[in-house]
Write a protein that holds these residues in place. Structure first.
Motif, PDB file in Angstrom:
ATOM      1  N   GLU A 185       0.827  -1.205   0.000  1.00 43.31           N
ATOM      2  CA  GLU A 185       0.000   0.000   0.000  1.00 43.31           C
ATOM      3  C   GLU A 185       0.862   1.256   0.000  1.00 43.31           C
TER       4      GLU A 185
ATOM      5  N   ASN B  53       2.313   1.826  -3.353  1.00 47.24           N
ATOM      6  CA  ASN B  53       1.292   2.361  -4.260  1.00 47.24           C
ATOM      7  C   ASN B  53       1.070   3.854  -4.036  1.00 47.24           C
TER       8      ASN B  53
ATOM      9  N   SER C 209      -3.832   7.549  -3.432  1.00 41.50           N
ATOM     10  CA  SER C 209      -4.486   6.245  -3.503  1.00 41.50           C
ATOM     11  C   SER C 209      -3.509   5.124  -3.134  1.00 41.50           C
TER      12      SER C 209
ATOM     13  N   VAL D  66      -4.129   2.100  -4.186  1.00 42.26           N
ATOM     14  CA  VAL D  66      -4.365   1.114  -5.240  1.00 42.26           C
ATOM     15  C   VAL D  66      -3.234   1.190  -6.262  1.00 42.26           C
TER      16      VAL D  66
END
Length: 544
Positions: free
Chosen positions: A60, A63, A173, A175
């Motif tokens: 995470e 990302n 984000s 993602v």
């Protein structure tokens, strides 16, 4: 497949398992934690500062870094530099850069402001992530780097000339960005040691990084249950590519900030480390502490420690024999490599070849090797020549330096600059750096051979052999000897010990002094030459 796929796989398979632990033995007081996801064990007066993150948090964070960079206009193929001490932020930032398709550019934490500026500009880096240890150096060059470069500060109390990385990435984000990356895409620029002038920028592709990960796991039989202790700096290919074994298997790794014998043993004991990569100086310090009784084996939980391996510099056989007396059940490996070969392992000893201690080993997984003469022809077995390697980890080029690239890349073969020989069983032995060979009275002297011999002296803690100018012989061998703590030693003792050496190999000058080594454990011979060769020249001039 690109190396980033391994991180995403680990996040899915082992998301709640610990990926990384950071331990700082020098810090005991409570510190402010800026990553909410840390599972922090509160330090006490006797426990070092400790942080950890899981594989899912690791991914995470990477990302968020990727989306931060993409949001600031960084695109595939652009360069992003990292100037950090080992910490939990290091690897998520590195992988965040890779996830954008950009090229990660790790920088040596010992660089001066001038060297930082040089390396940032040589690599065409558009972004620099830096930590609190480098505020002064980066501030000195901030204006010269230009307003078009993004400066992200990783730490507390962000300086005015930079942007707070934690704050900037917090709302990005988590993602994964949809950026297509393949094996042939450029992934990283690593800098050479820079022992002669400024360092060279070594460009590597994703396939080279993946090769290193797969090879590390194969060479050291790494499993998901192994725990790797990483002490050397992550900017260096050695530390990073050895950690890649943990990435490949989804195992836990411990980043230890500090290398004292006590800190190393405590980390191994408390974290259950099974694999430890050490540099020669740290092995020497551990053995000296054990010999003096300062370090007591029964005080630590070490039974799970199965493998100790060394790389980055020649290893005296006497050191490993000494080690095995304390740890007879350890597996051992020597890993040879260079940044131009994506780090360690293009030649390695192998876990079952302890009988060949002294050799650097045989070609690693996916690699070939040969020894050539000055004309590029292979020499006969047993003869000394330059070691060349070929494999999927060979660099693309020296970035922006075609002349230097042409000097070391000949077709698919990388000429290492290391002199070596091969025995009748196919094992390679490192003789010395080509530029370190001493020519004395027409004879070639290889300092590593003399260093290995002197390392066996019971009073010698560390030793370096260099050539000093001599009117009659051209050069003579000088041994700089660092004596073990609590011991005294004389030139006469060393000279008597050297009687077992052929006369032409015996050092003609003995100097008792500290032996300087860099962050990766290599002896800083240019520094020694500068110090002692200039002294020798002054002596020669004054006597004429």
């Amino acid at each position: 497949m690109p190396i980033t796929d391994l991180l995403e796989r680990n996040s899915k398979l082992y998301g709640d398992e610990i990926a990384l632990v950071e331990i700082n033995p020098e810090v005991h007081e409570k510190q402010r934690v800026t990553w909410k996801e840390y599972a922090l064990i509160q330090p006490t007066s006797s426990a070092p500062y400790r942080r950890e993150i899981t594989w899912s948090v690791f991914d995470e964070k990477a990302n968020r870094v990727a989306n931060l960079l993409l949001g600031r206009g960084i695109r595939k193929g652009q360069k992003v530099a990292i100037l950090l001490m080992n910490c939990l932020e290091w690897l998520p930032i590195y992988f965040g850069i890779l996830k954008t398709g950009a090229v990660a550019v790790p920088l040596n934490f010992r660089y001066t402001a001038e060297e930082i500026e040089y390396c940032v500009k040589l690599s065409d880096a558009d972004v620099l992530f830096f930590g609190p240890e480098f505020i002064g150096r980066v501030e000195d060059i901030a204006d010269d780097l230009g307003r078009e470069r993004l400066l992200f500060f990783v730490g507390d109390s962000c300086p005015s000339f930079a942007e707070d990385y934690h704050r900037a990435s917090a709302n990005c984000s988590s993602v994964a960005p949809k950026v297509l990356i393949d094996d042939e895409d450029e992934a990283a620029i690593y800098y050479s040691s820079g022992t002669t002038g400024f360092p060279k920028a070594i460009l590597q592709r994703h396939r080279a990084l993946m090769q290193s990960a797969r090879m590390e796991a194969i060479h050291h039989e790494t499993t998901h249950d192994d725990v790797f202790l990483c002490i050397p700096p992550l900017y260096h290919t050695g530390a990073k590519m050895h950690w890649f074994g943990s990435l490949f298997t989804g195992g836990k790794a411990v980043l230890l900030k500090g290398n004292s014998p006590e800190a190393i043993f405590q980390a191994v004991s408390q974290e259950g480390c099974t694999i430890v990569w050490l540099l020669v100086p740290w092995c020497q310090d551990i053995l000296a502490a054990l010999d003096r009784g300062v370090l007591q084996l029964p005080n630590y939980r070490l039974s799970q420690w199965r493998l100790m391996h060394i790389g980055a510099q020649p290893v005296p056989p006497s050191l490993i024999k000494h080690w095995m007396r304390y740890f007879p059940n350890h597996k051992y490996d020597t890993n040879y490599g260079l940044s131009e070969s994506t780090g360690p392992g293009c030649v390695h000893l192998g876990l079952d070849n302890i009988r060949k201690v002294g050799a650097i080993g045989v070609p690693g997984y996916g690699w070939e090797a040969k020894i050539v003469d000055e004309a590029g022809n292979e020499v006969e077995q047993g003869q000394v020549g330059e070691l060349c390697v070929k494999g999927p980890g060979v660099m693309v080029c020296y970035y922006h330096d075609p002349k230097a690239t042409a000097e070391v890349l000949h077709g698919d073969w990388l000429h290492t600059g290391d002199m070596a020989r091969q025995d009748e069983e196919g094992f390679y032995y490192l003789v010395d750096r080509k530029k370190d060979v001493i020519i004395s009275g027409g004879e070639n002297l290889y300092p590593v051979q003399i260093e290995d011999f002197l390392s066996a002296h019971p009073k010698v803690h560390d030793v370096a052999v260099i050539g000093l100018p001599d009117r009659r012989l051209g050069e003579i061998a000088a041994a700089i000897i660092q004596v073990k703590e609590g011991e005294t030693c004389t030139e006469a003792e060393i000279e008597r010990f050297c009687n077992d050496l052929p006369r032409y190999k015996r050092p003609r000058k003995i100097i008792f002094a500290p032996v300087p080594r860099n962050a990766t454990g290599k002896i800083e011979k240019p520094k020694l030459r500068e110090q002692y060769c200039s002294t020798r020249l002054v002596e020669a001039q004054s006597s004429s």
